[in-house]
Write an enzyme that holds these catalytic residues in place. Structure first.
Site, PDB file in Angstrom:
ATOM      1  CD  GLU A 105      -2.873  -1.259   2.311  1.00 48.81           C
ATOM      2  OE1 GLU A 105      -4.098  -1.239   2.190  1.00 48.81           O
ATOM      3  OE2 GLU A 105      -2.291  -1.428   3.402  1.00 48.81           O
ATOM      4  CD  GLU A 125      -3.394  -6.281   4.101  1.00 54.10           C
ATOM      5  OE1 GLU A 125      -2.572  -5.352   4.157  1.00 54.10           O
ATOM      6  OE2 GLU A 125      -3.557  -6.974   3.064  1.00 54.10           O
TER       7      GLU A 125
END
Length: 699
Positions: A105, A125
């Site tokens: 990210e 995640e």
């Protein structure tokens, strides 16, 4: 300082340095922000490169901070990425090794990305019950395309940089750097230093020609494949927003989804499992820097199903194996089985032909103990009988070189007694593999009273090398897993006597999330194995009560799938468990002989009697020091016994139910005249934790 700045002409190289994976904890975020500010303020700097020290770019956010004030303390990850994205000078992410989660990210917030071939890139995640929480579901579809991005996000699996660089129309990787990464990244930064406007992933468009149909299909698929977990469906919802909403709206939706999932029982269970797996490798009195013994060649005694499976683990890891048997026919059968297993993998595309040939070339066989004496480790996988084990270990003691590790694959027998058959008890250890040994993740490492620390450390490291989840157990009958499962099986038998059918018990616990109920499990493993153990128990522990139904079943020759009939009936070539009228009648007759009137038993009672029997016995194991940590017990059951991952293991589940409530249920079970009241007395540790308001697994 966890982030440093070095000048390379007009380019500032900012290096993340927070071993082992350059995690983006608060200290690292603050250091990186400070270096970006410094580069922005320096008129001599025209561009920035963000790189990672050591072998990785960044493994992402620090999971230990999740749910704590540090996770949201400024600059939080969202703020840091926004700072990079808004920089007035171009920022290039130089990706190598691992770029996962928040690390990916962060790179997506940079204006450009270059990567070394072989870099492992992922948003994992979902594996801890979350969606990416710092823009991953909004930026990755814009940079990589909706379908490729959604597959990565929902699976959480890593993809190699060179594969992603070949995705048509991708804007994730601007250049693959074949040579030295930093030099290549600096050269690239020089090329684009004066390019304006600065490209931002957020400004790209995420689109799909059949968005409604595609996302509905993806949602249905995610729901079917991960029915116990909410995160995969939420991932689909978030990526859909990247297509149908503005970037800022999508970011808000993603953040709400992330925070909503954070406190779900499933997310807590997955995070518990994540930490438990890592904690299992830590042994209180064995320092991490303990010198290891070399293990470059392994001998496996026994070429049956277990021996062959054990051998495959080492062949897969590139370790030569010599397999010993007493008869040539047994050796040939064992080698043929290994070949068939590998050939099946080749046919399915899971193994390349050259790798198969390399592995088989590492395997040799012998009929003589004299041929295995120079192996660094010997693992016996012979019949579960103490006299047989004694004969093997006396031979091993006679032929193995000094310092060789002698391991027993026993599942219940006394490792200390086995060690006493040698003159080198310090070199003896238990390695309890689970069948099929080449598939099952769990390896119970049984530490004998005299097992040397370097032997234990070596076997734990070796277990990781062959891709096992290793859990240390002390010596007792059945170690951690099988000692607990005995109580679970006893309760299953009592439930039959009181009114249940095998099908009802199996369905209740499978609905709870177990991969297989106790009676289907018995049919798969072979009911005669449990029968053999019970016969030993009747002599050693005459006061321990079992339901006689299991013995009656075996007396009928119903040993399970291998005989086509066990607790359930089976059709040839199929594994579907079919309710058996013969078995149900046998149970009813036995119940009548005991004078028991059957009663209706709820699924909740079935589940809690089975699961809490595991919990109470596990508490005794902790009290006795057989298991070091409650989380170790959870790992045994998650990886070896099919306990539902979304429950986090028996001890984690008990914590979520509240130990006070667990004990109250146990008191009710103790009042049942057909159960074992003595067993349901809370273990001393459990009673103490309830009195102190504590849990098995500290937060």
């Amino acid at each position: 300082m966890t982030a440093s700045l070095a000048r390379h002409g007009r380019v500032a190289v900012i290096t993340l340095d927070n071993p082992p994976v350059n995690g983006l904890g608060l200290e690292t975020r603050r250091a990186l922000a400070a270096q970006v500010h410094a580069a922005e303020a320096d008129p001599q700097i025209a561009a920035m490169v963000i790189a990672g020290a050591g072998r990785v770019f960044s493994g992402g956010a620090d999971i230990k901070e999740f749910g704590s004030p540090k996770a949201v303390a400024e600059p939080n990850l969202l703020s840091l990425i926004l700072l990079v994205e808004r920089a007035t000078k171009p920022v290039v992410a130089a990706i190598h090794g691992t770029c996962m989660g928040g690390g990916l990210e962060l790179s997506l917030g940079c204006h450009y990305r270059v990567a070394a071939p072989g870099a492992s890139i992922a948003l994992p995640e979902v594996k801890i019950g979350l969606v990416p929480g710092a823009g991953g579901t909004q930026r990755l579809p814009r940079a990589l395309g909706v379908e490729t991005a959604l597959n990565m996000i929902v699976s959480g699996e890593p993809v190699r940089s060179e594969q992603l660089a070949q995705v048509p129309g991708q804007r994730l990787i601007d250049r693959l750097i074949e040579g030295e990464l930093i030099a290549g990244a600096v050269a690239f930064a020089e090329e684009i230093a004066d390019v304006r406007p600065l490209p931002r992933v957020r400004d790209l468009k995420a689109a799909h020609p059949e968005a409604d149909a595609y996302f509905q299909f993806a949602r249905n698929t995610a729901r079917a494949m991960a029915r116990h977990f909410p995160a995969p469906v939420k991932c689909v919802d978030c990526v859909e927003k990247s297509v149908k909403a503005s970037f800022d709206e999508g970011m808000r939706f993603e953040r709400e989804a992330f925070l909503g999932l954070m406190w779900t029982p499933e997310c807590k269970a997955l995070r518990h499992a994540f930490f438990a797996e890592r904690a299992a490798s830590k042994i209180a009195d064995v320092p991490e820097d303990t010198p290891l013994r070399p293990v470059d060649r392994v001998a496996v005694i026994g070429a049956g199903t277990m021996g062959g499976g054990i051998a495959m683990n080492f062949l897969n890891a590139g370790i030569p194996v010599v397999m010993l048997e007493m008869k040539q026919e047994a050796l040939e059968r064992g080698v043929a089985t290994i070949r068939r297993n590998y050939e099946a993998q080749v046919r399915k595309g899971k193994l390349k032909q050259d790798k198969y040939e390399q592995r088989m070339a590492l395997l040799s066989t012998t009929l003589s103990y004299a041929d295995i004496g120079d192996a660094d480790m010997a693992i016996e996988a012979v019949f579960e009988d103490m006299a047989v084990k004694q004969a093997v270990f006396e031979q091993l003691d006679a032929v193995m070189k000094p310092g060789a590790i002698l391991a027993t694959n026993t599942s219940t027998l006394d490792v200390n007694r086995i060690a006493s058959f040698t003159r080198r008890s310090q070199d003896v250890i238990g390695t309890h593999f689970f069948s099929p040994a080449n598939v099952m993740k769990l390896l119970e490492v049984v530490r004998g009273a005299e097992t040397a620390r370097d032997v234990l450390a070596t076997v734990m490291a070796l277990g990781r090398k062959i891709r096992k989840t290793c859990v240390v157990s002390g010596v007792c009958d059945g170690f951690i897993g099988n000692r607990m499962i005995e109580q679970y099986s006893r309760q299953a038998g009592f439930l039959l006597e009181e009114g249940c059918t095998p099908t009802q018990v199996d369905r209740a616990i499978e609905k709870f999330g177990f991969a297989m109920g106790p009676f289907r499990m018995g049919d798969l493993a072979g009911n005669d194995i449990g029968w053999y153990i019970r016969k030993r128990r009747y002599l050693e522990k005459p006061d321990l009560r079992y339901s006689r139904t299991a013995d009656l079943l075996c007396e009928m020759g119903r040993f399970g799938q291998k005989t086509g009939a066990g607790w359930h009936d089976y059709q040839a070539g199929k594994r579907d468990a079919i309710p058996s009228p013969v078995v149900e009648q046998m149970i009813a007759d036995h119940r009548a002989a005991l004078g028991i009137t059957p009663r209706r038993i709820s699924d909740e009672e079935i589940v809690h009697r089975l699961v809490y029997s595991l919990v109470n016995e596990a508490a005794r194991l902790l009290e006795e020091g057989i298991a070091a940590k409650a989380s170790d017990i959870d790992m045994v059951y998650l990886t070896g016994y099919g306990f539902p991952l979304h429950r986090g293991g028996p001890m984690c589940y008990a914590d979520t139910q509240g130990l006070f409530n667990v004990v109250e249920d146990m008191k009710r079970f103790a009042r049942n005249p057909h159960d074992d009241a003595a067993f349901w007395q809370p273990a001393p540790l459990l009673a103490r934790l309830v009195a102190e308001g504590k849990t098995f697994n500290p937060a």
